[in-house]
Structures are given as structure tokens and as C-alpha cells.
Design a protein around this motif. Structure first.
Motif, PDB file in Angstrom:
ATOM      1  N   ASN A 864     -30.807  49.678 -98.007  1.00 58.75           N
ATOM      2  CA  ASN A 864     -29.445  49.139 -98.066  1.00 58.75           C
ATOM      3  C   ASN A 864     -28.540  49.761 -97.005  1.00 58.75           C
ATOM      4  OD1 ASN A 864     -27.363  47.484 -99.011  1.00 58.75           O
ATOM      5  ND2 ASN A 864     -26.674  48.994-100.511  1.00 58.75           N
ATOM      6  N   LYS A 882     -22.322  45.598 -95.767  1.00 59.04           N
ATOM      7  CA  LYS A 882     -23.523  45.827 -96.560  1.00 59.04           C
ATOM      8  C   LYS A 882     -23.857  44.575 -97.359  1.00 59.04           C
ATOM      9  CE  LYS A 882     -23.983  50.806 -97.209  1.00 59.04           C
ATOM     10  NZ  LYS A 882     -24.211  51.885 -98.193  1.00 59.04           N
ATOM     11  N   GLY A 884     -26.820  44.620 -99.818  1.00 60.56           N
ATOM     12  CA  GLY A 884     -27.516  44.909-101.063  1.00 60.56           C
ATOM     13  C   GLY A 884     -29.015  44.693-101.006  1.00 60.56           C
ATOM     14  N   ARG A 885     -29.699  45.294-101.960  1.00 61.31           N
ATOM     15  CA  ARG A 885     -31.152  45.140-102.084  1.00 61.31           C
ATOM     16  C   ARG A 885     -31.465  43.809-102.760  1.00 61.31           C
ATOM     17  NH1 ARG A 885     -29.418  50.124-103.461  1.00 61.31           N
ATOM     18  NH2 ARG A 885     -30.181  51.873-102.209  1.00 61.31           N
TER      19      ARG A 885
END
Length: 895
Positions: A864, A882, A884-885
Motif C-alpha cells: 500500500n 493511496k 489500498g490493498r
């Protein structure tokens, strides 16, 4: 479970790696075989890929599907991004563009089954809109031969589509997966289905494919830019504004393909294929922009004033009475590509003839069903005092406070944590419908014959190609301004949904309602309150006719072969666009259609030497020439005329191609019985690089009676830079199987393997003097100093596991403007813009339940890491985001 035989050229590599191939009739080394219980998809794909690489007459890397027809990853960009020499550029965390061996994205071309096709975005070929479900094999052609397009400067990505004769009779294969996106809690869905069968006593083969992928997500995003230029202390970079972009996204990929092959007899076959891909981006943006430059210091001195610049810190401070600019933007863009090909393969009296007729239609949509602007009122007492903190560089934040006091004695009041407590009413709202549409007709004929030349067995090849392409940009829209009466505010359009991200914003807000807000705009249009905007200035039509002729030969020797020849390409460009001519005296301004044309002819010779050093070691030396043509929008005759400053800006219909001369030297070692190692160096000399530059217009196209504009300053892209690109590429794949067996280790340990590659590049381009700044040198855009791919694999007992890590150092995105102040050179606004280092860690595990069913789990973007951009230097960040996974699981099947 069932058995099969796998050639151990690199039995357990997660991906095929770069290798050189030699003549198909060269003596092949002896290859051990191993009967394996259970399907081994990694080993299957590697074996097929290395076989294709060894039989190629040019430098290639190959990625092949396994026996079930599966390729790794969801789209083509992700899949080939794991090959050596390949770096990816991502959008919202999704792999999209390819930088091949440090070259710009527009130096890599795209083809299906050997026929070049135009990408919806033009020269920048996108690969995220092509799902892997349509491909049985992908070949990255790094050193081009004369039968390939001269624009394939860095290389060509050729996608071999599925064919019914690849499968034994009736076959169904497919995938069904479901998952979650960590940031925002969205869903992820991935599915594909392929049907293949052979009819008419083995003469007719039909394969049909369909796929659907969907992902819902939110993002964490802030932008701090542009940086303001100042002459007081140019080393202090004060940001004009700070912005929080609150994205909600739904992305979809849809594809369908149908291919029919008919074998007339053993010497003649024909086929028809059609491929459709769609990339749909439903993007909701709710943005808050804090205009620091619209505020002052406590004494009322402007944020960009000499007094404030001298006394303040650009990374931590206060702007009293700053303005809030809010935006609501809904993007509903659809990018489509449809390509249909008729073709045939024939053998007549010792001649092999191949022909293709293709029509490709693409649309790069940019529809915006809603775009709205909201803004703080003029009174500083109704605006926030903004405390900005940009010291971290990865976590830039603001805090909002009431503004009190008088004009020259402003006071920070209590902190406000609900942004809707401030006033920022609607100023305008509207929509936009637009797209760039490209249509291309292509005809291609290739003829070859096995003969003797200079007493040596030689294959001679000739070919012609004609392509007629047109790209048109068009758009239309409506807008309404609000100045009096009842003016909507953010609350008019807000929902009860709060922030889905993870940043510490220091304020709360509510997302807007897509359905209500879009209906609000549509009602304004339907009732005549919104007016149609004049978008003629954004229209252009650029045509490109390309006629090519090539001749090449492949001569065999005891030690290998030489491939040599040349390609000639003639390109004719036409363009038209609307230009607004300023008023002269009492004459009103008017808009006219301007038309342009240009023509260019280029010759591309190349030589490739392939040497069988011994049964295991191969060497390859290539000399190539190529040229990347300006993109369609670079050639558009859209001009902005300023008679007051005697300047013209816009496109450049006279821009010429960038020219390259390339050298490649590679050595590969096919280790017996398993393993593969390669090392290679490459170099490209670059001339006439396309850069932004200032020159004299020099044409009479824009002259009117009484005004000669041929001597005006002309600011546009043009040819002006020279430079080079050089690099080193290393790759290795192997397993411990042989070592484990030789040392009597437990059987389960035989399944471990690894695949690693590294590409190191350096580049330099000289930019001409511009804006009073002397000539300077930069690296090629898209070029990282280093790109690493590391994969650990395990494959045994029906279990296949891969842990894949990618890393690339920073690279340039765009070239900016610079200025000279007190003898020093400083950026105008952001200057050159760069992407910071990028990494991604992915995990995949597959288990074969039985002959039909396989289950899998995938994890993507596990570290991430955020995506970070900066201007001029790393200490001046302009964006951080970002995504996220992501986790998915599902089943694959074949029966």
C-alpha cells in the motif's frame, strides 16, 4: 489429476524472461523431460514462452498462457509488467502504460496477431483496457526487424489471440472471482469465459471469448501546487493552493472476441476475427481547494507579497481569509476499441503469401455529466483562516479556523471542523460530452520464399502496407452561472455519506449525490436555463496516410543466422481546426476553419546477428533504426493568436518525427536441465526530440489583410533536442529442483523457484534555450535509473504460489518552464514534474482440485505504498495518493 510432459528450460519461473531466439532449423540442444503429476501452470507457461523465444529471429520476451489458456493478472499491462526491461505507469493504482527499457510510453506500439493497431489515446498505447483473457501469448519485440512498423522505437507488444486449433476439440475455459478493496470497502469482480470448437471435419475452428472486470474504490489524495514564482526569494517555494480530492470510482473492463479459421487445404487458410474492448471509468470527484494566495498575513499583506515571503515559512504557516474553491466533477468516460481483421495464409509454388485487411475504430471518451464550481464570497470575514503544514511532504494537511479582526489586523478564531460551516455558494454548473475518435483502414501483404543467396540458405521477405487514419476531437456542453437570487450551496447536493478515506483531513464533509446533482443539471438544460457553450476551439481533425514497403532476408550459417533489410515509410498528414482571429480595428473577431498538410519519407535499415555459441549459450547483436512520429494532438492546427504580444501558441502541424539509431547486444544461457540467465546492453542515439520551444512562426497561414503574423513568436512543441539512452538488462530464472534431487533433500523442497530481473538505464536529452534560460539537459520522460522485478515461486502437488515484487526509481512525467532570476535558474510554477519511486507487492496462490477445477486467491498492492509526484526537486511534493490493498478469490475451470 493427470500427467503431462514439460520441457525444462526454466521449469518454475513465475514469468518468461527476456531471451533471444535462433533460427527454427538451427540444431536444437537436447532437452530432458519430466513427467509431472498434476497441472503446473507456471512451468507450462515458461516452457511455451522459452520455446517461442528460442525460435524467434529477433530479440524478444514472451509471456505464454498455461495449458488451460490462462495468463497471469487481469490486464495486459499487469501481465507484461513482470517481464525484464518493462516498467509500468499506474493510474489510480492500476497498471496502464508501459515504459520499455527506459523509453517514453509513446515509443512502444501495439499489435494484434502481427498487425499494428491504433490506441484510443493515440501514440500513447494503453494496456489496461485489454484483458489477458483474449490472449494466448504476448510477445515483447525489443529489436525490430523491417517487417515491423518504423514507429516501434522501444519495441512492439504483439498480442496473439486465441485460436480454436490451439485446443483439442470442444473446450470451455473460464474464471470467476470476487473480492474486496480495502480503501473504501468496495467490491471487485473478475470473470471470463472462452468457448472453442472445431467443425467441418477439422477444417473450421471457432473460438469466442468474453470477459468482465469491475472494481469499486475510494482514494486518499492531496495536491499542493502549483508553486508560485517570486523574485523576492526564489528559493522559497510557496504553494498557491492545497487541494483534497475525494474520489469515488467504479472501473469496468469489458471485452469480447470472435475468431473463425478455415483450412481450405494444406496450403491455404483464411480467417476472420473481431475484438472489442471497453474501459469504463465512472468517477465521482468532490474536491476542496484552499487558495492560500487569496489570503494574507495577520497585517493584511498578501500571501504572495514581498513582506509575507520574506517573513514566512512556505512549509508551515497561516493564510488569513483564504478562499475555498469547491468542485463537483462526475466523469463517465468510456474508452472503446473495435478491430476487425480478414486474413489469409497461402503457399503457392514455393512462395508463402500472407495478407490482412483491417478496420479499427476507437473512442477515447471524456464525458462529464456534471461539473460544478463553488467559491467563497469576497468578504475575508466569511472565509477561513487556513493553517497549512507541508513539512512532512507525504502528509500535507490544513486546519481551518474562523477569521476575525479587521482588514489590517486579522485574527485566527476558533478551529472549525465542519467545512460546510463556511460559505462557498455555487458559481457555475454544467456538463460536457466529448471524445477523441480514431478510425483506421489497413491493408497488409507479406511474401516470402526459401532460396539460396550467396550460396547460403536464405529466406527472402517482401511486404507492403497502407494505413489511412483519422483522429477527430469533438465536444459539446452546457453551463449556467449563478450570481443573484437563490444560489445553491454544497448542502443542496450533499448526502449523509462521510469520508471513506483514511487521511486526517482535520475537517469533515459529506459526499455529493450523483443522481440528484446530475438531474439538477439536466433540468437546467431542459428548461433552457443553461446555455450551450462554444467548443469549436477544442475541435480538430488530423489525418495520417502511411504507405510502407520493406525487403529483408534471413541467411543461415553453421553458427546461426543474420537478418538484414530495410523499410521505407511515406507519411502524409493533414489537419483542420477552428481558430479565432482577433478583432482588428472595427472588425469583430471571427472563428475560421484552418487547414494544413505535410509529408515525410524515411528509410529504416536494420541488421540482426544471431550466434549459437554452443548448445546452451546464445548471443545476439542488433543494429536498428526507427522514428517516433508526433502524436495526433501535437499536429493539430489549433492556434491561439495574441496580437498585443505578437505571439502564437498551440499545435504544430510541421513537427517532424524523433529519429533513433539503436544497438543491442545480448547473451543468454539456457541452463540444462532447468534455468535461464541473460544479460544485455542497449543504446539508442536520439535526434530531433520533440520538446516545447519558442521559435518564429514563419508561415502565412494566419495572416489577414493588414496584419502579417509570420514573424510572431511561436510557442509549441517542436524538434529541438538530441540525446541518448543506454542501459543494462539482467534476468535469471530457475528452481532448486536439480539441487534438491542431487542432495537427497525432501521431495517437497523441489518446488521452490525464483525469477529476478533488473534494468539499469541512463539517458540524456539536450533541450534548446527557452524563455531566457540556456540549453539544459534532462533524462528521457518515463526513464527510471533502475527497475527491479523479484518473484519467489513454489509449485508442487497441484499448488502454485507466486510472491511478486516490483520497484522502480523516480522518473520524469513532463517538462516545465524555467526562468532566470538574479543569475540563478528557477522553475516557473512547478517546473519539471516527476513521479517518485514506485513499488508493488502482489501475492497469488492456485490449487488444482481436479482435472476441471482450480481455486485461487490473489492479493494486490500489499505494501500500500502511495504514489507521489513532485515538481523540480523531491523536496517540493505536489501530489500524494493511496489506493489500498485488494483481495480476490475464486475459481478457474476447463472442460
Amino acid at each position: 489429476m493427470f500427467g503431462f510432459k514439460v520441457a525444462l528450460f526454466g521449469a518454475v519461473s513465475a514469468l518468461s524472461l527476456s531471451s533471444a531466439a535462433f533460427a527454427a532449423d538451427a540444431e536444437a540442444p537436447s532437452v530432458d523431460e519430466l513427467v509431472v503429476t498434476g497441472r503446473r501452470p507456471i512451468a507450462e507457461s515458461v516452457a511455451a514462452a522459452l520455446e517461442a523465444q528460442r525460435s524467434s529471429d529477433s530479440l524478444v520476451s514472451v509471456l505464454s498462457a498455461d495449458a488451460a489458456g490462462n495468463l497471469p493478472d487481469q490486464n495486459i499491462a499487469y501481465a507484461i509488467g513482470r517481464l525484464p526491461g518493462v516498467a509500468v505507469q499506474r493510474d489510480q493504482g492500476q497498471a496502464r502504460y508501459i515504459n520499455l527499457r527506459g523509453a517514453p510510453v509513446y515509443w512502444t506500439t501495439l499489435s494484434f496477431d502481427g498487425l499494428s493497431v491504433v490506441s484510443p489515446q493515440g501514440r500513447d498505447s494503453r494496456f489496461d483496457n485489454i484483458p489477458t483473457a483474449i490472449a494466448s501469448q504476448i510477445t515483447v519485440e525489443k529489436a525490430i526487424t523491417p517487417n515491423l512498423a518504423g514507429a516501434s522505437v522501444a519495441g512492439n507488444i504483439d498480442i496473439r489471440t486465441r485460436r480454436a486449433f490451439d485446443y483439442p476439440g470442444q473446450t470451455f475455459t473460464g474464471k470467476l472471482g470476487y473480492g474486496k478493496v480495502e480503501l473504501g470497502g468496495g467490491k471487485e469482480f473478475d470473470s471470463s469465459l472462452v468457448y472453442s470448437n472445431i467443425f467441418a471435419d477439422g477444417k473450421l475452428g471457432i473460438v469466442a471469448q468474453g470477459s468482465y472486470y469491475m472494481r469499486e474504490m475510494a482514494t486518499d489524495n492531496w495536491e499542493t501546487d502549483p508553486y508560485l514564482s517570486n523574485t523576492v526569494d526564489p528559493s522559497k517555494h510557496f504553494a498557491r493552493e492545497h487541494e483534497n480530492k475525494h474520489y469515488r470510482l467504479t472501473r469496468e473492463n469489458i471485452s469480447g472476441s470472435l475468431r473463425a479459421d478455415y483450412r481450405i487445404d494444406e496450403n491455404n487458410s483464411v480467417f476472420a476475427s473481431t475484438i472489442y474492448t471497453q474501459y469504463h471509468d465512472d468517477e465521482l470527484r468532490d474536491n476542496f481547494i484552499f487558495r492560500l494566495d487569496q489570503g494574507t498575513n495577520a497585517a493584511g499583506a498578501g500571501y504572495a507579497s514581498a513582506a509575507n515571503i520574506t517573513a514566512s515559512d512556505p512549509t508551515f504557516g497561516v493564510s488569513y481569509g483564504a478562499r475555498i474553491n469547491a468542485r463537483i466533477d462526475y466523469r463517465d468516460s468510456v474508452e472503446e476499441m473495435s478491430t476487425t481483421t480478414l486474413g489469409g495464409e497461402h503457399s503457392w509454388s514455393g512462395w508463402d503469401v500472407s495478407w490482412r485487411a483491417n478496420y479499427t475504430d476507437t473512442s477515447d471518451g471524456r464525458d462529464a455529466p456534471l461539473t460544478a464550481a463553488l467559491q467563497s464570497p469576497s468578504s475575508f470575514l466569511l472565509r477561513p483562516t487556513v493553517q497549512y503544514d507541508f513539512r512532512d511532504g507525504d502528509v500535507n494537511t490544513v486546519k481551518l479556523f474562523q477569521t476575525l479582526g479587521t482588514t489590517t489586523a486579522r485574527v485566527m478564531g476558533a478551529q472549525v471542523t465542519d467545512i460546510e460551516a463556511f460559505q462557498f455558494p455555487l458559481t457555475s454548473i454544467g456538463n460536457l460530452v466529448g471524445a477523441d475518435i480514431t478510425q483506421a483502414w489497413t491493408g497488409k501483404l507479406d511474401i516470402s520464399r526459401e532460396t539460396e543467396l550467396f550460396g547460403r540458405e536464405t529466406k527472402v521477405q517482401f511486404g507492403v502496407l497502407y494505413t489511412d487514419r483519422q483522429k477527430k476531437s469533438r465536444e459539446a456542453g452546457y453551463t449556467k452561472s449563478f450570481t443573484t437570487g437563490t444560489i445553491p450551496t454544497w448542502s443542496t447536493f450533499a448526502t449523509d455519506i462521510g469520508y471513506l478515506g483514511t487521511q486526517n483531513l482535520n475537517y469533515t464533509f459529506r459526499y455529493t449525490d450523483k443522481g440528484f446533482t446530475t438531474a439538477f443539471v439536466n433540468n437546467l438544460i431542459a428548461t433552457g436555463q443553461a446555455t450551450r457553450t462554444d467548443t469549436r476551439g477544442n475541435y480538430y481533425l488530423v489525418g495520417e496516410e502511411l504507405a510502407a514497403l520493406y525487403a529483408m532476408a534471413t541467411t543461415q550459417f553453421d553458427w546461426g543466422n543474420i537478418v538484414y533489410g530495410a523499410r521505407v515509410e511515406q507519411v502524409k498528414n493533414t489537419g483542420q481546426a477552428y481558430v479565432t482571429f482577433p478583432a482588428a480595428g472595427t472588425t469583430p473577431a471571427n472563428t475560421r476553419l484552418v487547414q494544413t498538410s505535410s509529408e515525410d519519407t524515411m528509410v529504416y535499415p536494420s541488421v540482426h546477428l544471431n550466434w549459437n555459441v554452443n548448445d546452451e549459450v546464445k548471443a545476439r547483436l542488433s543494429f536498428t533504426t526507427s522514428a517516433s512520429r508526433p502524436d495526433f494532438d501535437d499536429l493539430r492546427p489549433n492556434f491561439t493568436i495574441n496580437d498585443a504580444t505578437q505571439s502564437i501558441s498551440g499545435g504544430n502541424p510541421e513537427a517532424k518525427p524523433e529519429k533513433q539509431i539503436g544497438l543491442d547486444a545480448y547473451v543468454e544461457w539456457y541452463m540444462t536441465p532447468s534455468g535461464f540467465l541473460s544479460a544485455g546492453i542497449f543504446y539508442k542515439d536520439i535526434a530531433d526530440v520533440l520538446v516545447k520551444r519558442s521559435s518564429v512562426y514563419g508561415a502565412t497561414t494566419l495572416n489577414v489583410p493588414g496584419i502579417d503574423r509570420s514573424g510572431y513568436a511561436y510557442n509549441a512543441i517542436g524538434n529541438g533536442g538530441d540525446g541518448h539512452l543506454q542501459g543494462l538488462e539482467l534476468a535469471y530464472t530457475g528452481t532448486i529442483e536439480t539441487f534438491a534431487q542431487a542432495n537427497n533433500l525432501p521431495e517437497w523442497m523441489e518446488g521452490f523457484g525464483t525469477s529476478v530481473s533488473a534494468t539499469f538505464t541512463s539517458s540524456e536529452v539536450s533541450l534548446p534555450a527557452n524563455n531566457g534560460v540556456a540549453s539544459r539537459k534532462i533524462s528521457l520522460l518515463g526513464s527510471s535509473d533502475a527497475v527491479y522485478n523479484v518473484q519467489a515461486t513454489y509449485e508442487k502437488y497441484g499448488l502454485s504460489v507466486r510472491l511478486a515484487y516490483q520497484y522502480r526509481t523516480p522518473w520524469g512525467e513532463s517538462v516545465g518552464d524555467y526562468q532566470t532570476i538574479a543569475g540563478g535558474v528557477y522553475p516557473v510554477d512547478n517546473g519539471d514534474i516527476f513521479w517518485d519511486a514506485d513499488e508493488e507487492l502482489d501475492f497469488s496462490a492456485r490449487y488444482q482440485v481436479n482435472d476441471i477445477l482450480e481455486i485461487y486467491v490473489d492479493g494486490a498492492n500489499l505494501t500500500n505504498q502511495g504514489s507521489r509526484r513532485y515538481g523540480d526537486q523531491s523536496r517540493y511534493p505536489i501530489e500524494f495518493e493511496k489506493f489500498g490493498r485488494r483481495y480476490t478469490g475464486g475459481v478457474r475451470f476447463k472442460f
